[in-house]
Design an enzyme around this catalytic site. Structure first.
Site, mmCIF file in Angstrom:
data_model
loop_
_atom_site.group_PDB
_atom_site.id
_atom_site.type_symbol
_atom_site.label_atom_id
_atom_site.label_comp_id
_atom_site.label_asym_id
_atom_site.label_seq_id
_atom_site.Cartn_x
_atom_site.Cartn_y
_atom_site.Cartn_z
ATOM 1 N N GLU A 57 71.475 13.468 62.958
ATOM 2 C CA GLU A 57 72.518 14.435 62.574
ATOM 3 C C GLU A 57 73.917 14.033 63.071
ATOM 4 O O GLU A 57 74.906 14.614 62.605
ATOM 5 C CB GLU A 57 72.146 15.852 63.047
ATOM 6 C CG GLU A 57 71.060 16.449 62.156
ATOM 7 C CD GLU A 57 70.752 17.912 62.443
ATOM 8 O OE1 GLU A 57 70.545 18.672 61.488
ATOM 9 O OE2 GLU A 57 70.666 18.285 63.632
ATOM 10 N N ASP B 92 66.304 20.573 52.180
ATOM 11 C CA ASP B 92 65.123 21.135 51.500
ATOM 12 C C ASP B 92 65.448 22.546 51.041
ATOM 13 O O ASP B 92 66.523 23.067 51.326
ATOM 14 C CB ASP B 92 63.939 21.136 52.482
ATOM 15 C CG ASP B 92 64.229 21.988 53.709
ATOM 16 O OD1 ASP B 92 63.959 23.180 53.651
ATOM 17 O OD2 ASP B 92 64.772 21.474 54.712
HETATM 18 N N1 ADE Z 1 66.433 22.672 58.934
HETATM 19 C C1 ADE Z 1 66.260 21.954 57.800
HETATM 20 N N2 ADE Z 1 65.426 22.580 56.970
HETATM 21 C C2 ADE Z 1 65.078 23.740 57.573
HETATM 22 C C3 ADE Z 1 64.222 24.792 57.223
HETATM 23 N N3 ADE Z 1 63.557 24.792 56.059
HETATM 24 N N4 ADE Z 1 64.064 25.816 58.104
HETATM 25 C C4 ADE Z 1 64.722 25.821 59.280
HETATM 26 N N5 ADE Z 1 65.520 24.831 59.670
HETATM 27 C C5 ADE Z 1 65.705 23.797 58.822
#
Ligand code: ADE
Length: 278
Positions: free
Chosen positions: A43, A246
């Site tokens: 990150e 995602d």
């Molecule tokens: N960071 C990246 N994707 C995430 C997710 N689906 N839930 C929580 N933190 C995240």
């Protein structure tokens, strides 16, 4: 007699000098212009690669990287994942490096159904989705008391307005990397809105919907509002920037693996442009 007095006074002066140097030395702070935080190495990897004179300083076992970016003194630190780790690292950061601005950069899961992996959410505000009263109707959000003032914190922590304005100006100028999708190359859409934070990776469509409904949030992650609470309590300006890895649904873990690196780099590219403008 006279000689004993001179000796004793000399000793007092010497002790005073030793104590003064000792306490001044202990209190030495290295202030930076901008602090950049991410939860895990990828990150902040790209922003590190752009930083000159990187060197590390350790505080209570946490490694802070100091260097120069676009002529500004910066500190970069990994908080590790989750709200408690993020709060701990942020406290150390503020105590030792007194940053003028704090920026969190990283990836998140999408909650807005119109967004796709690769899109960027600039956090106008952050909120903890797992903080409050758990009732038969679900969670009723509630801010906790600020231990420094005993005044109740707000549920939502607003982003710093100057950083937000800088991000708006920067967003138009960034040369983003395209994301490769099954439908071809895609460039990030950028939106402004609420980012919600909690101690769980969300990979379940029903929970995604619940979080979207609770705070009308655009994205979910695991550190932002914890960093925001610490910055709020100590009066430091913060902005959270997240690029989606995602969609927080049953495919989240697979998508995360596919997209987190490019998503993290694109969030970093936006941060670099913001730093240029500050
Ligand atoms: N960071 C990246 N994707 C995430 C997710 N689906 N839930 C929580 N933190 C995240």
């Amino acid at each position: 007699m006279q000689q004993r007095h001179v000796f004793r006074n000399g000793l007092y002066v010497l002790l005073l000098i030793i104590f003064t140097f000792y306490f001044l030395g202990r209190g030495t702070k290295e202030g930076v212009d901008i602090a950049i935080l991410g939860a895990f190495p990828e990150e902040t990897a790209w922003i590190k690669s752009q930083t000159e004179n990187l060197h590390s300083v350790e505080k209570m076992g946490i490694k802070f990287l100091l260097g120069k970016l676009e002529g500004k003194h910066i500190a970069i630190v990994e908080t590790s994942i989750g709200k408690v780790n993020a709060a701990m690292t942020t406290t150390l950061l503020l105590e030792h490096f007194l940053p003028q601005y704090v920026i969190f950069t990283g990836v998140a899961g999408g909650l807005n159904p119109d967004l796709l992996p690769g899109d960027i959410v600039i956090g106008e505000r952050t909120v903890q989705h797992d903080l409050g009263d758990f009732t038969p109707q679900g969670i009723i959000p509630k801010g906790m008391r600020n231990p420094l003032t005993s005044i109740r914190n707000p549920v939502y922590f607003a982003a710093d307005s100057l950083l937000l304005t800088a991000a708006q100006a920067a967003a138009a100028k960034v040369d983003f990397e395209p994301i490769e999708t099954s439908a071809g190359k895609r460039y990030p859409a950028i939106i402004y809105g609420t980012i919600t934070t909690g101690d769980a990776f969300i990979a379940f469509i029903d929970k995604k919907q619940e979080l979207r409904d609770l705070h009308h949030a655009e994205a979910v992650e695991m550190e932002g509002a914890a960093v925001a609470q610490i910055c709020y309590q100590h009066g430091y300006p913060l902005l959270v920037i997240r690029c989606l890895s995602d969609n927080s649904d049953e495919n989240a873990e697979v998508d995360f693996e596919k997209f987190y690196e490019v998503a993290a780099r694109n969030a970093n590219r936006l941060v670099l442009e913001i730093v240029k403008g500050l």
